[in-house]
Scaffold this motif. Structure first.
Motif, PDB file in Angstrom:
ATOM      1  N   ALA A  11      -0.394   7.732  -5.085  1.00 50.46           N
ATOM      2  CA  ALA A  11      -0.067   6.737  -6.106  1.00 50.46           C
ATOM      3  C   ALA A  11      -0.390   7.255  -7.502  1.00 50.46           C
ATOM      4  N   SER A  59       0.296  10.225  -8.579  1.00 54.47           N
ATOM      5  CA  SER A  59       1.500  10.934  -9.008  1.00 54.47           C
ATOM      6  C   SER A  59       2.609   9.971  -9.396  1.00 54.47           C
ATOM      7  N   LEU A  60       2.727   8.878  -8.664  1.00 54.37           N
ATOM      8  CA  LEU A  60       3.754   7.890  -8.987  1.00 54.37           C
ATOM      9  C   LEU A  60       3.524   7.299 -10.376  1.00 54.37           C
ATOM     10  N   VAL A  74       4.457   9.991 -12.958  1.00 51.67           N
ATOM     11  CA  VAL A  74       5.899  10.228 -13.024  1.00 51.67           C
ATOM     12  C   VAL A  74       6.598   9.141 -13.831  1.00 51.67           C
ATOM     13  N   MET A  75       6.208   7.901 -13.613  1.00 54.15           N
ATOM     14  CA  MET A  75       6.888   6.787 -14.252  1.00 54.15           C
ATOM     15  C   MET A  75       6.708   6.778 -15.769  1.00 54.15           C
ATOM     16  N   THR A  93      -4.695   1.995  -4.296  1.00 51.23           N
ATOM     17  CA  THR A  93      -3.393   2.418  -4.786  1.00 51.23           C
ATOM     18  C   THR A  93      -3.210   2.036  -6.253  1.00 51.23           C
ATOM     19  N   PHE A 130      -2.726   4.636  -9.312  1.00 50.13           N
ATOM     20  CA  PHE A 130      -1.508   4.508 -10.114  1.00 50.13           C
ATOM     21  C   PHE A 130      -1.854   4.475 -11.606  1.00 50.13           C
ATOM     22  N   ASP A 145       3.400  15.743 -10.868  1.00 46.15           N
ATOM     23  CA  ASP A 145       3.168  14.495 -10.153  1.00 46.15           C
ATOM     24  C   ASP A 145       4.094  14.337  -8.948  1.00 46.15           C
ATOM     25  N   LEU A 146       5.365  14.680  -9.128  1.00 45.58           N
ATOM     26  CA  LEU A 146       6.304  14.577  -8.013  1.00 45.58           C
ATOM     27  C   LEU A 146       5.901  15.510  -6.883  1.00 45.58           C
ATOM     28  N   GLY A 188       2.852  14.137  -5.298  1.00 43.71           N
ATOM     29  CA  GLY A 188       3.213  12.922  -4.557  1.00 43.71           C
ATOM     30  C   GLY A 188       3.909  13.237  -3.247  1.00 43.71           C
TER      31      GLY A 188
END
Length: 391
Positions: free
Chosen positions: A52, A54-55, A58-59, A101, A105, A337-338, A341
């Motif tokens: 999470a 990495s998510l 990324v965002m 999570t 995040f 991050d991807l 992830g």
């Protein structure tokens, strides 16, 4: 000969800030998978919670990069650091899958502001022919911080549990904000009229090839950092600090030599060799057991992780105008991050279905296949101008 103009106070402050920031992030890499395991989470849940991070990054990477181009590095970095500290504090109460999570995040969202800001500042603090050297020293600091943290995190965890790890992590994150330079006179002029739309920036071969190459390397990194401890525990091996020590030494030494290696091999050629080495490292980790395997794999992933990021960052810097570097680096660093992830979340599903050894087989085969694609098709799309070579 010591070059005072290169080792300015502002640049050394930025290097020190980078060391402490990535130290703070890396304290949690070896600890969280084991900590979440003690909380009763299964392999897939551990992958979700760890990934999470990495998510979240990324965002917000691209948005952070665009904000840097518009508002400057310091405001964006400050927001990122403060959000990171809040997320680290949240680890103290994050004892369920949902809360863990959420905390991860938010931590990922925080680092997106830091990384885009700092890397963009590095790229304008020196003349074009010194950028490779500057990026090498800057990224060496992050690897030293990462090496110190990963090799000492389990000791901190054993000595004081998660509260001690959280306290040290939060303190080093705040220290990075204190050390970050407040006023910098760019050596490269940033012309607002040169700013390009996001689509045009990321469509440049130097940007997207560098990004997907970094993604491949970080998939290996995310996989091995998340699942190697669990693989070793499943085999009855409870002492694997030799892996983290070998990783720490290798990642630091590789960053010390990145400038020379880029000059001799050129960054785009060096990347191919590193990808092959990473693929073979993953296959070795899944196939064999023993202290020599832990040492070899620690060194392999340390060298690979240590070289790919600065090599491809040099490609991006050399081919992107200063006014668009925040955006370019925001997109480029998404691969960190991807990749992590995919290595944590995606490989968590693989581990649940086929076991830990399948994680390393899948990551190794993927990386070797991508290395072949890169060598015979993608590498020819990118180039590094003479400005990246030493004088």
């Amino acid at each position: 000969m010591f070059d005072r103009s290169f080792y300015s106070r502002a640049f050394l402050g930025l290097v020190a800030a980078n060391l402490f920031f990535w130290m703070s992030v890396s304290f949690f890499l070896p600890v969280l998978p084991i900590y979440y395991h003690t909380l009763g989470m299964n392999d897939h849940q551990i992958g979700l919670a760890v990934g999470a991070f990495s998510l979240g990054a990324v965002m917000f990477r691209v948005y952070a990069g665009r904000a840097v181009d518009r508002y400057g590095s310091l405001p964006v970095l400050t927001v990122g650091v403060l959000l990171s500290v809040a997320a680290i504090g949240g680890y103290y109460v994050a004892v369920t899958l949902v809360t863990a999570t959420i905390a991860r995040f938010l931590h990922g969202a925080g680092i997106s502001g830091y990384s885009s800001s700092a890397l963009t500042m590095v790229s304008v603090m020196h003349e074009e022919h010194r950028i490779t050297e500057a990026v090498a020293l800057y990224t060496l600091a992050s690897m030293i911080g990462t090496g110190i943290a990963t090799s000492s995190a389990n000791w901190l965890f054993a000595a004081g549990g998660m509260p001690l790890v959280i306290g040290v992590g939060a303190a080093t994150t705040l220290l990075s904000l204190v050390l970050f330079p407040r006023q910098v006179k760019p050596k490269i002029a940033v012309v607002a009229a040169e700013s390009l739309p996001l689509k045009k920036v990321v469509a440049a071969p130097a940007v997207y090839v560098a990004t997907i190459s970094l993604l491949a390397s970080n998939l290996c990194y995310g996989s091995i950092m998340t699942f190697l401890p669990l693989l070793m525990l499943s085999k009855g091996i409870t002492e694997f600090n030799i892996f983290y020590v070998a990783y720490s030494v290798a990642v630091i030494l590789s960053r010390m030599w990145i400038g020379r290696l880029c000059a001799v091999l050129r960054p785009e050629r060096l990347t191919f060799h590193v990808l092959v080495a990473l693929g073979l490292t993953m296959l070795t980790a899944g196939k064999f057991t023993g202290d020599w395997v832990l040492a070899l794999c620690g060194a392999g992933v340390g060298i690979g992780y240590g070289l790919v990021f600065p090599a491809m960052a040099t490609v991006v810097t050399a081919n992107v105008q200063p006014a668009n570097r925040g955006t370019a680096f925001g997109f480029y660093t998404m691969a960190v991050d991807l990749g992590f992830g995919f290595g944590a979340i995606g490989m968590g599903a693989v581990a649940s279905a086929w076991g830990y050894q399948a994680v390393f087989a899948a990551a190794g085969v993927y990386t070797l296949a991508y290395a072949a694609l890169y060598q015979f098709w993608l590498r020819g799309k990118i180039a590094v101008p003479a400005a990246c070579e030493p004088e």
